[in-house]
Structures are given as C-alpha cells and as structure tokens.
Design an enzyme around this catalytic site. Structure first.
Site, PDB file in Angstrom:
ATOM      1  N   PRO A  22      12.272  20.776 -66.227  1.00  0.00           N
ATOM      2  CA  PRO A  22      13.535  21.342 -66.718  1.00  0.00           C
ATOM      3  C   PRO A  22      13.685  22.826 -66.388  1.00  0.00           C
ATOM      4  O   PRO A  22      14.774  23.285 -66.022  1.00  0.00           O
ATOM      5  CB  PRO A  22      13.453  21.115 -68.232  1.00  0.00           C
TER       6      PRO A  22
ATOM      7  N   SER B 113       2.555  22.059 -67.956  1.00  0.00           N
ATOM      8  CA  SER B 113       3.492  21.760 -69.032  1.00  0.00           C
ATOM      9  C   SER B 113       4.599  20.826 -68.575  1.00  0.00           C
ATOM     10  O   SER B 113       5.093  20.912 -67.450  1.00  0.00           O
ATOM     11  CB  SER B 113       4.119  23.061 -69.550  1.00  0.00           C
ATOM     12  N   LYS B 114       5.014  19.942 -69.509  1.00  0.00           N
ATOM     13  CA  LYS B 114       6.121  19.028 -69.224  1.00  0.00           C
ATOM     14  C   LYS B 114       7.441  19.787 -69.091  1.00  0.00           C
ATOM     15  O   LYS B 114       8.444  19.224 -68.634  1.00  0.00           O
ATOM     16  CB  LYS B 114       6.228  17.980 -70.329  1.00  0.00           C
ATOM     17  N   ARG B 115       7.433  21.051 -69.495  1.00  0.00           N
ATOM     18  CA  ARG B 115       8.673  21.844 -69.419  1.00  0.00           C
ATOM     19  C   ARG B 115       8.918  22.411 -68.021  1.00  0.00           C
ATOM     20  O   ARG B 115       9.947  23.031 -67.769  1.00  0.00           O
ATOM     21  CB  ARG B 115       8.613  22.984 -70.440  1.00  0.00           C
ATOM     22  N   GLU B 116       7.957  22.216 -67.100  1.00  0.00           N
ATOM     23  CA  GLU B 116       8.093  22.815 -65.769  1.00  0.00           C
ATOM     24  C   GLU B 116       9.283  22.240 -65.003  1.00  0.00           C
ATOM     25  O   GLU B 116       9.976  22.965 -64.301  1.00  0.00           O
ATOM     26  CB  GLU B 116       6.802  22.628 -64.968  1.00  0.00           C
TER      27      GLU B 116
END
Length: 544
Positions: free
Chosen positions: A256, A251-254
């Site tokens: 942040p 995930s691209k949220r890793e």
C-alpha cells in the site's frame, strides 16, 4: 503427541512472515509425527476483509502446507473459526467472573483516553485502576440501559515474577506489576485475542506454539490466564524478525505504501478513474491516499496494474503472481532464521522435514534477500520435474490471465524447454506471449526500435529477411537458422545484426524465445505479416 497450529487473522492476505510461522509449525509437526492445525482468528470483526480467509488457505495449499484439522475439513476440536466459538468463550468468561478472577468495566473510549493522557503527562505506566468492589450483574444491566460499553477485564493478582521458558531464547522474566488488568471480553461480545487464543490452544490440545518475536510480550498475559483457568502451559518458541533488504522489518504495509507513493508521484491522476479501476469509491481512495485506511488487497493490485506500477512482493500470492515456485518459497522461508547445520541451501520439502530441529532456530534477525530468492527460484526451475513445472506454469498462466494459457500440453512443454535458465515463470510467459496474440496487438518497445531498426541498416536487413523467408518451402528452426546465418555471412555482419531486427518485428522487443524457434512457432504467414507491418510502420514512408 505434538500438536502445532497456525492461527492467522483474516485482516489481510498471507504475509511471507506469517507463511514462515506456518511453515516452522508445519515442519515441526511433520518432523515429529504430530498434528498441524489451522485456526482462523476472526474476532476482530471491524478489521476482517472479505477475501482474506479464503486467500490464506489457498496460499497455504499452494505452498504445500497441509493441515490435519481446520475450518474447511473439521476435526474433533472444532469449530476452527473463532467467530463460531463464542459460546465456548462465554463459559470460561463466566467462570472467571464467578471466581472473582475477572470483573465488568463500563468505561467509554473517551474516559480511557483521558486516563491514558493523564498517565502520559505524569510519565507513568497507564495501568487500569481496579475498583474496590467488582460491579454486579445489576450494574451491568444499568450500564447497558445507559448505553455504556460493557467489557470484562482479567484481574492480575500474581506478585511473583512471570517466567517464560522460551525454546529459542531461554528464560525471559516479566514483572506482573507492569501488566495491569487487561480486557478479555470486548464490548461487542467477542473475546480479545489474549483470551481466545488461550482457550483455543488448551481445548485443541496445542503443545508447541511457534510464533513471531513480537508476540513474546503477550506471553505473560497468556500464562496468567492459563494459571487462572487451570490450563497447562504449552512450549513457546518466539522467532526472530525478518528484515527487508530495503531496511526495516518486512511489513505488509509496503505494498500500500508503494502504491500511495506512486500515485503521489504521477501528475494528473484522475481519482475517479483510478478509484473505478480499483473497484472502490473516490472517498475510499482519498482516505487511502491520506493514510487513514487501506482498501482490500485486490483493489491495491488493480490500481497498481492500471497505473503500470510494480509493487514489491510481500504476500505469498504476490510471489505466486510474479512467477515464483512454491518449492522455492518453502525452501527460502525455511532458511530465514534456521539452517540444517551442514551447509545445504537448496532443499526439497522432504529434506526440510527430515532436517528441521528447533535447536537450530537462531535468535538473530534474518534478511529477506530478494536476489538470493531469485537465485533459489532459478535453481528450483532447473530441478523441478518437467510435469510438475508444467503444472505450476499452467496455474500461473491462468492466474495472470495470459494468452499463453491457450497452449496445449506439448507446446507448453516445448516453451519451458526453450527457456532453459529462466529465473521466473513470469519471464517464461513474457518471452512466449508474442506467439499467442494477434499480429496487430504487438506493441513495439521504442528503445528496441531505435537501437535495432532505425539505427544503421536494420530495416533493410529486415526486408531481406522477409524476402528470404517468403521463398522458403518449409519454415522450421533449421531452415530459419540457415537463412539468417547465410544473410549474416553475405552482409559480413554478426548473426545478431540479422536476428535482432526479426525479433523486434515478431515480438516488439529484443527479448524472446530463440529466434529460430520463435519464427517457426509463429508460422510463416504470421511471421511475414508482422515483418510487413513493421516495415510499413517504421519504414521511410511512415511520415508521409
């Protein structure tokens, strides 16, 4: 002719999952002699970030994925940014309205929320209730005058099952009764993703759509719109999920999330100072730490650098800045859910093009194995032609603002040769930067000082090495090697016992280029000055 496309939304940087989607579309087009298009889907104005579109294109170029039509080069079906295509969408919206295949709605977000809550309470699908009579243009004017939002919904009238012919998964059937009338024009005047993508794929002549598995649920909506508008249905192929080696979907949220965790773990972090480092306000930082929002990726990276925190590589640019080669990334991403069928793993772009076949794309999830990626990078560094590798290294040095960027071509080539077996360009940079910083800027690693200089007679050996070097008529790798081996024999110790104190003095730690070359590269004067500084800083009189 086959036409594929990659259509990212500029809401963030190019995630490796998105890069894999772009790569598979590019490979298919190049394999079959077709065309590959780049389209920027920027109709979600509130979520767009200012640097994303440019960075996505830069990342695709770095990977070597060129496009035949796109926002920067134009083409017969432009514009290629959806925000510039509103008049086109408006024509097709008008057509559906006139044909009674779509209708206006004036619901507020509060009213829609209440309908959602009611459906949840009654444990049923939250399907929008179509009005018995569609609103007129006069109703639209009245709603706008009252300050109500005006949207347009597509009327789903099909009753027979919707069959998606998927090139990877075979036939997938959906019940139209589970879909309901969906919005195709938002209150801000921009089309929704569902509508814009259907119009654009038709007008741009897209024949094959390869995308992530998560989009499979969108395809029935798209086929309903295609049928209503009299469009052809492209061939669809939905690729499996890529799973992170830490568990769950990559995930691209890793990044942040990792930064948020790091900030929470550090005691006494001044929020004002941290926000300034990231170029954001304290309010934006606090919102981020609460999990309510996330700043643009440069701010995330800047705050991580300020805190000295390493964030997991998720976006393509992260891997570039960690010293991976584009050849590595293309090779590795191609094997996430596809294989050539003959056991090969290390492959060039051309070999991938010649071997790519949709029939060999698998349904199973793929694992993003970072250890395997590192092994691939080590092999590609070994195989890449010297001139190409030097170009990659110079681009990397510029991007990370390294002092090694000051090396001329000959010195840079020598540094690369001395790092045979390196795993990343970052590793090469770290081993060579000692020669490009001022003597007083050397930072000593406490563990290296303790184990090498302060344990045993490390400082005495370093003093003897300095005396020997000062007596040399010429400093070359050969003369340094002769000196160190002679001292080791004289003191009846291994070569490492003599070389390591010198390495710590010159580089600040025990990891560097081969020590004979390191001393010669630094020069006799700087070598002696660094030895003198080390002896003064850690010698017996340092506390007096």
């Amino acid at each position: 002719m086959i036409v594929t496309r990659f259509a990212p939304s500029p809401t963030g940087y190019l995630h490796v999952g998105g890069a894999r989607t772009a790569l598979f579309n590019w490979l298919l087009a190049r394999r079959l002699g077709g065309r590959f298009l780049l389209r920027i889907e920027d109709t979600d104005v509130k979520r767009n970030t200012p640097t994303a579109a440019a960075q996505v294109m830069a990342d695709l170029r770095w990977l070597g994925l060129d496009w035949d039509e796109g926002p920067d080069i134009g083409g017969p079906s432009g514009p290629y940014s959806q925000s510039e295509r509103r008049p086109i969408y408006d024509r097709y919206i008008r057509r559906l309205l006139d044909e009674k295949k779509a209708y206006y709605c004036f619901d507020t977000s509060e009213e829609l929320g209440a309908l959602r809550d009611e459906a949840q309470t009654e444990k049923r699908h939250n399907l929008y209730q179509r009005p018995s009579q569609f609103p007129t243009e006069a109703d639209v004017q009245k709603a706008r005058a009252e300050g109500r939002p005006v949207t347009v919904r597509f009327a789903v009238t099909q009753t027979e099952p919707i069959v998606v012919e998927d090139e990877i998964r075979g036939q997938v059937t959906f019940n139209p009764a589970d879909i309901g009338d969906f919005i195709i024009l938002k209150s801000d005047g921009f089309p929704t993703y569902h509508f814009a993508v259907v119009v654009d794929d038709e007008l741009m002549g897209v024949t094959h759509i390869l995308r992530g598995q998560e989009h499979l649920m969108n395809t029935p909506n798209h086929q309903l719109l295609q049928k209503a508008l009299g469009f052809r249905i492209p061939k669809y192929a939905h690729m499996s999920v890529t799973v992170s080696d830490s568990g769950g979907k990559l995930s691209k949220r890793e990044r942040p999330k990792a930064l948020r965790t790091a900030v929470e773990a550090k005691v006494g972090v001044d929020h004002a100072v941290l926000a300034k480092a990231g170029g954001i306000s304290v309010e934006e930082l606090d919102s981020f730490l609460r999990g309510d929002s996330a700043p643009d990726m440069p701010a995330i990276d800047a705050m991580a650098e300020f805190l000295g925190v390493h964030l997991p590589e998720i976006n393509v640019v992260d891997f570039f800045r960690s010293g991976y080669l584009p050849e590595t990334m293309v090779n590795f991403l191609a094997l996430l859910g596809w294989n050539p069928g003959d056991g090969r793993e290390i492959m060039t772009r051309q070999e991938l093009i010649e071997a790519f076949d949709l029939l060999r794309v698998t349904k199973a999830n793929s694992l993003f194995d970072r250890n395997k990626l590192l092994a691939f990078n080590t092999e590609h560094i070994k195989r890449t032609p010297a001139e190409t590798l030097a170009g990659h290294f110079r681009a990397y040095l510029k991007a990370v603002d390294s002092p090694v960027a000051g090396a001329d071509d000959a010195l840079l080539a020598r540094i690369i040769r001395l790092n045979e077996g390196a795993r990343t360009l970052e590793q090469i940079e770290q081993k060579s930067r000692f020669a490009f910083i001022p003597n007083e800027a050397v930072c000593y690693d406490p563990e290296s000082v303790r184990k090498v200089l302060l344990k045993g007679d490390g400082l005495a050996i370093l003093r003897a090495v300095g005396q020997g070097l000062a007596a040399l008529k010429e400093l070359t790798p050969e003369t340094v090697e002769t000196l160190l081996r002679g001292l080791a024999e004289e003191k009846q110790v291994g070569l490492g016992k003599v070389a390591q104190p010198l390495r710590v003095a010159l580089c600040g730690n025990t990891v560097s280029l081969p020590i004979f070359d390191a001393a010669q590269m630094l020069g006799l004067n700087n070598t002696l000055k660094r030895i003198e500084r080390t002896l003064k800083e850690f010698g017996p009189s340092r506390g007096s």
